[in-house]
Design a protein around this motif. Structure first.
Motif, PDB file in Angstrom:
ATOM      1  N   ILE A  62     -28.684 -13.107  33.731  1.00 45.85           N
ATOM      2  CA  ILE A  62     -29.734 -13.988  33.216  1.00 45.85           C
ATOM      3  C   ILE A  62     -30.844 -13.093  32.690  1.00 45.85           C
ATOM      4  N   THR A  63     -31.254 -13.333  31.461  1.00 42.78           N
ATOM      5  CA  THR A  63     -32.331 -12.554  30.857  1.00 42.78           C
ATOM      6  C   THR A  63     -33.387 -13.495  30.308  1.00 42.78           C
ATOM      7  N   TRP A  64     -34.636 -13.200  30.595  1.00 40.34           N
ATOM      8  CA  TRP A  64     -35.760 -13.934  30.024  1.00 40.34           C
ATOM      9  C   TRP A  64     -36.423 -13.048  28.968  1.00 40.34           C
ATOM     10  N   PHE A  78     -37.481 -10.010  31.950  1.00 39.33           N
ATOM     11  CA  PHE A  78     -36.803 -10.157  33.235  1.00 39.33           C
ATOM     12  C   PHE A  78     -35.295 -10.123  33.014  1.00 39.33           C
ATOM     13  N   HIS A  79     -34.579  -9.544  33.985  1.00 39.09           N
ATOM     14  CA  HIS A  79     -33.124  -9.508  33.904  1.00 39.09           C
ATOM     15  C   HIS A  79     -32.544  -9.630  35.315  1.00 39.09           C
ATOM     16  N   TYR A  80     -31.517 -10.463  35.434  1.00 39.81           N
ATOM     17  CA  TYR A  80     -30.768 -10.585  36.684  1.00 39.81           C
ATOM     18  C   TYR A  80     -29.342 -10.146  36.389  1.00 39.81           C
ATOM     19  N   LYS A 106     -26.868 -22.434  40.068  1.00 37.44           N
ATOM     20  CA  LYS A 106     -27.019 -22.618  38.619  1.00 37.44           C
ATOM     21  C   LYS A 106     -28.487 -22.709  38.214  1.00 37.44           C
ATOM     22  N   ASP A 107     -29.282 -21.796  38.766  1.00 43.25           N
ATOM     23  CA  ASP A 107     -30.720 -21.774  38.552  1.00 43.25           C
ATOM     24  C   ASP A 107     -31.157 -20.354  38.187  1.00 43.25           C
ATOM     25  N   GLY A 108     -31.817 -20.210  37.036  1.00 50.07           N
ATOM     26  CA  GLY A 108     -32.324 -18.910  36.592  1.00 50.07           C
ATOM     27  C   GLY A 108     -33.825 -18.927  36.395  1.00 50.07           C
ATOM     28  N   SER A 109     -34.545 -19.676  37.234  1.00 46.94           N
ATOM     29  CA  SER A 109     -35.988 -19.886  37.058  1.00 46.94           C
ATOM     30  C   SER A 109     -36.819 -18.687  37.510  1.00 46.94           C
ATOM     31  N   ILE A 110     -37.980 -18.549  36.860  1.00 44.78           N
ATOM     32  CA  ILE A 110     -38.961 -17.531  37.222  1.00 44.78           C
ATOM     33  C   ILE A 110     -40.326 -18.195  37.334  1.00 44.78           C
ATOM     34  N   ASP A 126     -31.622 -16.648  28.685  1.00 46.54           N
ATOM     35  CA  ASP A 126     -30.294 -16.335  28.161  1.00 46.54           C
ATOM     36  C   ASP A 126     -29.362 -16.121  29.348  1.00 46.54           C
ATOM     37  N   VAL A 127     -28.299 -16.937  29.441  1.00 44.22           N
ATOM     38  CA  VAL A 127     -27.368 -16.853  30.569  1.00 44.22           C
ATOM     39  C   VAL A 127     -25.997 -16.452  30.053  1.00 44.22           C
TER      40      VAL A 127
END
Length: 131
Positions: A62-64, A78-80, A106-110, A126-127
């Motif tokens: 996951i990238t913001w 941000f990157h996961y 299914k959550d990529g929140s910041i 971006d997932v």
């Protein structure tokens, strides 16, 4: 391979279809809020949820990204990946960001803390869920 943008234009997307053959198309849908408002000095949650036609891979990422209002350039903030959150150590968000997502849910929140006028712009989630 899908994007959701938190902006006045609010965007969502799909992955390209799988290679030709008998297998079905793989897709991922990313959902964000169309607009998010905050007050200077407060905090705001940028929600990013997703649905995948495939199970959630250990290689999910996951990238913001952030595009400041009035500019064309977008920066990664941000990157996961590989089970770990990474806050980019450049820019004004590095000390003010908190990962609150959970890819298995299914959550990529910041969360962005201590909002400033310069935070106005478009945030894109971006997932990618390989394969």
């Amino acid at each position: 391979c899908a994007r959701g943008a938190t902006s006045p234009a609010g965007l969502t997307g799909l992955c390209p279809p799988a290679p030709a053959g008998p297998s079905p198309a793989w897709s991922i849908h990313v959902y964000t809020q169309r607009e998010v408002h905050g007050t200077v000095g407060s905090h705001v949650t940028l929600s990013c949820s997703f649905w995948s036609s495939e199970w959630i891979s250990e290689d999910i990422s996951i990238t913001w990204h952030f595009q400041a209002e009035g500019t064309r350039d977008s920066i990664s903030i941000f990157h996961y990946a590989k089970g770990q959150p990474y806050i980019d150590d450049v820019g004004t968000f590095k000390e003010r960001m908190e990962w609150v997502g959970n890819p298995h849910r299914k959550d990529g929140s910041i969360v962005i803390h201590n909002l400033d006028y310069t935070d106005n712009g478009t945030f894109t989630c971006d997932v990618k869920n390989p394969p």
